[in-house]
Design an enzyme around this catalytic site. Structure first.
Site, PDB file in Angstrom:
ATOM      1  N   HIS A 108       0.852  -1.196   0.000  1.00 15.82           N
ATOM      2  CA  HIS A 108       0.000   0.000   0.000  1.00 15.82           C
ATOM      3  C   HIS A 108       0.879   1.233   0.000  1.00 15.82           C
ATOM      4  O   HIS A 108       1.924   1.246   0.647  1.00 15.82           O
ATOM      5  CB  HIS A 108      -0.925   0.011   1.229  1.00 15.82           C
ATOM      6  CG  HIS A 108      -2.060   0.954   1.080  1.00 15.82           C
ATOM      7  ND1 HIS A 108      -1.950   2.298   1.376  1.00 15.82           N
ATOM      8  CD2 HIS A 108      -3.314   0.758   0.617  1.00 15.82           C
ATOM      9  CE1 HIS A 108      -3.103   2.876   1.118  1.00 15.82           C
ATOM     10  NE2 HIS A 108      -3.947   1.978   0.650  1.00 15.82           N
ATOM     11  N   ASP A 125      -7.968  -5.280  -0.054  1.00 19.51           N
ATOM     12  CA  ASP A 125      -8.481  -6.127  -1.134  1.00 19.51           C
ATOM     13  C   ASP A 125      -8.118  -7.598  -0.970  1.00 19.51           C
ATOM     14  O   ASP A 125      -8.621  -8.440  -1.714  1.00 19.51           O
ATOM     15  CB  ASP A 125      -7.947  -5.628  -2.482  1.00 19.51           C
ATOM     16  CG  ASP A 125      -8.529  -4.275  -2.842  1.00 19.51           C
ATOM     17  OD1 ASP A 125      -9.731  -4.093  -2.630  1.00 19.51           O
ATOM     18  OD2 ASP A 125      -7.783  -3.405  -3.324  1.00 19.51           O
TER      19      ASP A 125
HETATM   20  N1  CMC Z   1       4.190  -7.698  -4.850  1.00 25.83           N
HETATM   21  C1  CMC Z   1       5.537  -7.653  -5.043  1.00 25.83           C
HETATM   22  N2  CMC Z   1       6.292  -6.549  -4.943  1.00 25.83           N
HETATM   23  C2  CMC Z   1       5.654  -5.416  -4.605  1.00 25.83           C
HETATM   24  C3  CMC Z   1       4.262  -5.361  -4.374  1.00 25.83           C
HETATM   25  C4  CMC Z   1       3.533  -6.567  -4.503  1.00 25.83           C
HETATM   26  N3  CMC Z   1       2.204  -6.573  -4.296  1.00 25.83           N
HETATM   27  N4  CMC Z   1       3.908  -4.106  -4.064  1.00 25.83           N
HETATM   28  C5  CMC Z   1       5.029  -3.369  -4.104  1.00 25.83           C
HETATM   29  N5  CMC Z   1       6.086  -4.170  -4.417  1.00 25.83           N
HETATM   30  C6  CMC Z   1       7.486  -3.744  -4.503  1.00 25.83           C
HETATM   31  C7  CMC Z   1       7.742  -2.964  -5.789  1.00 25.83           C
HETATM   32  O1  CMC Z   1       8.195  -3.819  -6.821  1.00 25.83           O
HETATM   33  C8  CMC Z   1       8.804  -1.977  -5.350  1.00 25.83           C
HETATM   34  O2  CMC Z   1      10.048  -2.652  -5.334  1.00 25.83           O
HETATM   35  P1  CMC Z   1      11.409  -1.812  -5.653  1.00 25.83           P
HETATM   36  O3  CMC Z   1      11.514  -0.787  -4.576  1.00 25.83           O
HETATM   37  O4  CMC Z   1      12.473  -2.864  -5.576  1.00 25.83           O
HETATM   38  O5  CMC Z   1      11.218  -1.226  -7.013  1.00 25.83           O
HETATM   39  C9  CMC Z   1       8.439  -1.677  -3.896  1.00 25.83           C
HETATM   40  O6  CMC Z   1       7.708  -2.837  -3.441  1.00 25.83           O
HETATM   41  C10 CMC Z   1       7.567  -0.445  -3.712  1.00 25.83           C
HETATM   42  O7  CMC Z   1       6.454  -0.564  -4.607  1.00 25.83           O
HETATM   43  P2  CMC Z   1       5.792   0.662  -5.357  1.00 25.83           P
HETATM   44  O8  CMC Z   1       5.006   0.174  -6.510  1.00 25.83           O
HETATM   45  O9  CMC Z   1       6.855   1.701  -5.627  1.00 25.83           O
HETATM   46  O10 CMC Z   1       4.869   1.219  -4.197  1.00 25.83           O
HETATM   47  P3  CMC Z   1       3.633   2.160  -4.399  1.00 25.83           P
HETATM   48  O11 CMC Z   1       3.405   2.819  -3.108  1.00 25.83           O
HETATM   49  O12 CMC Z   1       3.845   3.043  -5.592  1.00 25.83           O
HETATM   50  O13 CMC Z   1       2.459   1.152  -4.790  1.00 25.83           O
HETATM   51  C11 CMC Z   1       0.701  -0.431  -4.636  1.00 25.83           C
HETATM   52  C12 CMC Z   1       1.517   0.647  -3.899  1.00 25.83           C
HETATM   53  C13 CMC Z   1      -0.547  -0.729  -3.815  1.00 25.83           C
HETATM   54  C14 CMC Z   1       0.244   0.091  -6.000  1.00 25.83           C
HETATM   55  C15 CMC Z   1       1.582  -1.695  -4.803  1.00 25.83           C
HETATM   56  O14 CMC Z   1       1.959  -2.185  -3.534  1.00 25.83           O
HETATM   57  C16 CMC Z   1       0.875  -2.779  -5.606  1.00 25.83           C
HETATM   58  O15 CMC Z   1       0.926  -2.767  -6.832  1.00 25.83           O
HETATM   59  N6  CMC Z   1       0.194  -3.758  -4.916  1.00 25.83           N
HETATM   60  C17 CMC Z   1      -0.568  -4.777  -5.609  1.00 25.83           C
HETATM   61  C18 CMC Z   1      -1.914  -4.208  -6.054  1.00 25.83           C
HETATM   62  C19 CMC Z   1      -2.870  -3.988  -4.900  1.00 25.83           C
HETATM   63  O16 CMC Z   1      -3.057  -4.852  -4.057  1.00 25.83           O
HETATM   64  N7  CMC Z   1      -3.527  -2.818  -4.903  1.00 25.83           N
HETATM   65  C20 CMC Z   1      -4.563  -2.471  -3.898  1.00 25.83           C
HETATM   66  C21 CMC Z   1      -4.110  -1.339  -3.023  1.00 25.83           C
HETATM   67  S1  CMC Z   1      -5.159  -1.129  -1.580  1.00 25.83           S
HETATM   68  C22 CMC Z   1      -6.714  -0.673  -2.159  1.00 25.83           C
HETATM   69  C23 CMC Z   1      -6.764   0.492  -3.080  1.00 25.83           C
HETATM   70  O17 CMC Z   1      -5.971   1.429  -3.016  1.00 25.83           O
HETATM   71  O18 CMC Z   1      -7.663   0.512  -3.893  1.00 25.83           O
END
Ligand code: CMC
Length: 430
Positions: free
Chosen positions: A307, A365
């Site tokens: 998140h 989720d």
């Molecule tokens: N599985 C594997 N690696 C992950 C995941 C995951 N679910 N989420 C983040 N990472 C890694 C990502 O690859 C990155 O690694 P690095 O620093 O080595 O590049 C690091 O963790 C930080 O990720 P980010 O994408 O820069 O973080 P963010 O804050 O921009 O994104 C997120 C947050 C929710 C989009 C992301 O964690 C994600 O894609 N999760 C899976 C989708 C998901 O479950 N979304 C629902 C969010 S909660 C409800 C809502 O908001 O609607």
């Protein structure tokens, strides 16, 4: 406002003071509004990781402590004692209602559930297998064509009518989309039923036989809607505020929010979690999928994990996991393979160095889809359920944005990296 300031020294040695502003809770913000005028530089923050876009009284999140509060009330207390309709009133009006106010509000929402009959004909135009989120966004957008008579955004009464229509009519639109998908006749709302009972009735009743509403299902949905009702400046809410900041019709702004919610990184994750769990299929495959999620060369992510704000745990996920267990028990499900698989996956990921180091925890989720599935709601409708809960949050934010004298049209700047200027070349010379 405080007397504190950040001092900025520009490359030419000139100095500027950037005032620091303090909220009731949470980090201070550096007010950079004068920066461009005085220093001719912009700030750069892709994805707005460190940027506040507005002041807001609605929702507070502390991502380190796992705290979520609506109008100052902890979500855990609201989940235990309140109802979605009461929480909706709280989000829209800022205070918990008295008994009389709650009754009047509940009654108003019940009285606005029907759609203009003309809107139903839209559904005949969609392909039978259209995704319900596509239909929801399109039909909500079309509300601006049906309900423009009472939509002067500067009129508080009109803002209330808009809020009531969004809250009351979205379940009717969602159910109509579902009925189109499964080839069943549209079921009209019943105003003697409460919000979630009415939704279940419109989704699952058929004209040919009586339909009995399962109170466990109605209660579970009510709780899920409370937990989804608002989450401050997330992608879809910021979209609603941004679209609305131009003075656009608010129904169109909500339609824009629905589109933003659909993405798998946002509300679309609940659908993606279920698909992922089904793809994993068995606990013996968990290791393989966890390795895929950690592989930098593989785009696969563990859906329902991570998140932007919560870096400790998502309080909604904790409540939903507990509720998932209760719902499955109440529905007398002895065989709960997806729930068992999800719990095992959570355990494996929580012990894995990669997930620990990056603070990746189950989010809202991760478990919600298992509950929806247990209630008979198809996977394609999961994000629609999220939208039905979140719509009141979008509406509260639109109201706050439109009545804030500091609101300006949202217009970010950029760091231009294209060609630095070149002369046009006639086509036969290229
Ligand atoms: N599985 C594997 N690696 C992950 C995941 C995951 N679910 N989420 C983040 N990472 C890694 C990502 O690859 C990155 O690694 P690095 O620093 O080595 O590049 C690091 O963790 C930080 O990720 P980010 O994408 O820069 O973080 P963010 O804050 O921009 O994104 C997120 C947050 C929710 C989009 C992301 O964690 C994600 O894609 N999760 C899976 C989708 C998901 O479950 N979304 C629902 C969010 S909660 C409800 C809502 O908001 O609607």
């Amino acid at each position: 406002m405080s007397d504190e300031a950040y001092r900025l020294t520009s490359p030419d040695g000139s100095e500027m003071e950037l005032p620091v502003r303090k909220g009731t809770l949470g980090p201070d913000v550096i007010d950079v509004a004068r920066l461009y005028r005085e220093q001719r530089v912009f700030t750069y923050d892709p994805g707005f990781v460190s940027t506040g876009s507005c002041e807001s009284d609605i929702t507070y999140i502390d991502g380190e402590q796992g705290i979520l509060m609506y109008r100052g009330y902890p979500v855990e207390q609201l989940a235990e004692h309140s109802s979605f309709i009461e929480v909706s009133y709280l989000l829209l009006h800022g205070e918990l209602p008295t008994g009389a106010q709650l009754e009047a509000f509940d009654n108003t929402i019940r009285m606005h559930t029907m759609l203009n009959e003309g809107m139903l004909s839209f559904f005949k135009g969609f392909r039978y297998d259209a995704h319900p989120m596509a239909m929801l966004s399109a039909v909500v957008g079309s509300m601006s064509a049906y309900y423009h008579d009472e939509m002067d955004a500067s009129n508080p009464e009109h803002r209330d009518i808009f809020s009531h229509r969004i809250l009351a009519k979205l379940p009717t639109i969602a159910a109509a989309a579902y009925k189109l998908n499964i080839g069943q006749p549209f079921i009209y709302p019943r105003n003697d039923l409460n919000f979630t009972e009415n939704l279940l009735h419109m989704l699952f009743a058929v004209p040919a036989e009586p339909y009995e509403i399962d109170p466990v299902a109605a209660e579970a949905l009510d709780l899920l809607f409370i937990l989804h009702a608002d989450h401050e400046q997330n992608c879809s809410t910021s979209t609603v505020r941004m679209a609305g900041s131009s003075g656009a019709n608010p129904y169109s702004a909500i339609a824009a929010g629905i589109s933003a919610l659909w993405g798998p990184a946002h509300g679309g994750a609940n659908e993606a979690v279920l698909n992922m769990l089904e793809e994993i299929g068995d606990v013996s495959q968990i290791g393989k999928f966890v390795e895929k999620a950690k592989d930098k060369n593989d785009p696969f992510r563990l859906m329902g994990f991570g998140h932007r704000v919560y870096k400790n745990f998502d309080p909604r996920a904790t409540i939903i996991r507990e509720m998932c267990y209760r719902v499955l028990q109440k529905l007398d499900r002895k065989d709960t393979p997806l729930f068992d698989l999800a719990q095992e996956l959570e355990q494996v990921a929580l012990k894995d160095e990669y997930f620990i180091e990056k603070n990746l925890y189950p989010n809202v989720d991760f478990y919600s889809g298992i509950i929806y599935k247990a209630l008979g709601i198809p996977t394609s409708m999961f994000t629609v359920m999220f939208a039905l809960g979140r719509a009141v949050g979008w509406t509260a934010h639109w109201r706050e944005m439109i009545s804030d004298s500091k609101t300006k049209i949202a217009r970010p700047r950029q760091l231009y990296t294209g060609p630095a200027g070149r002369d046009y070349v006639l086509v036969d010379k290229r």
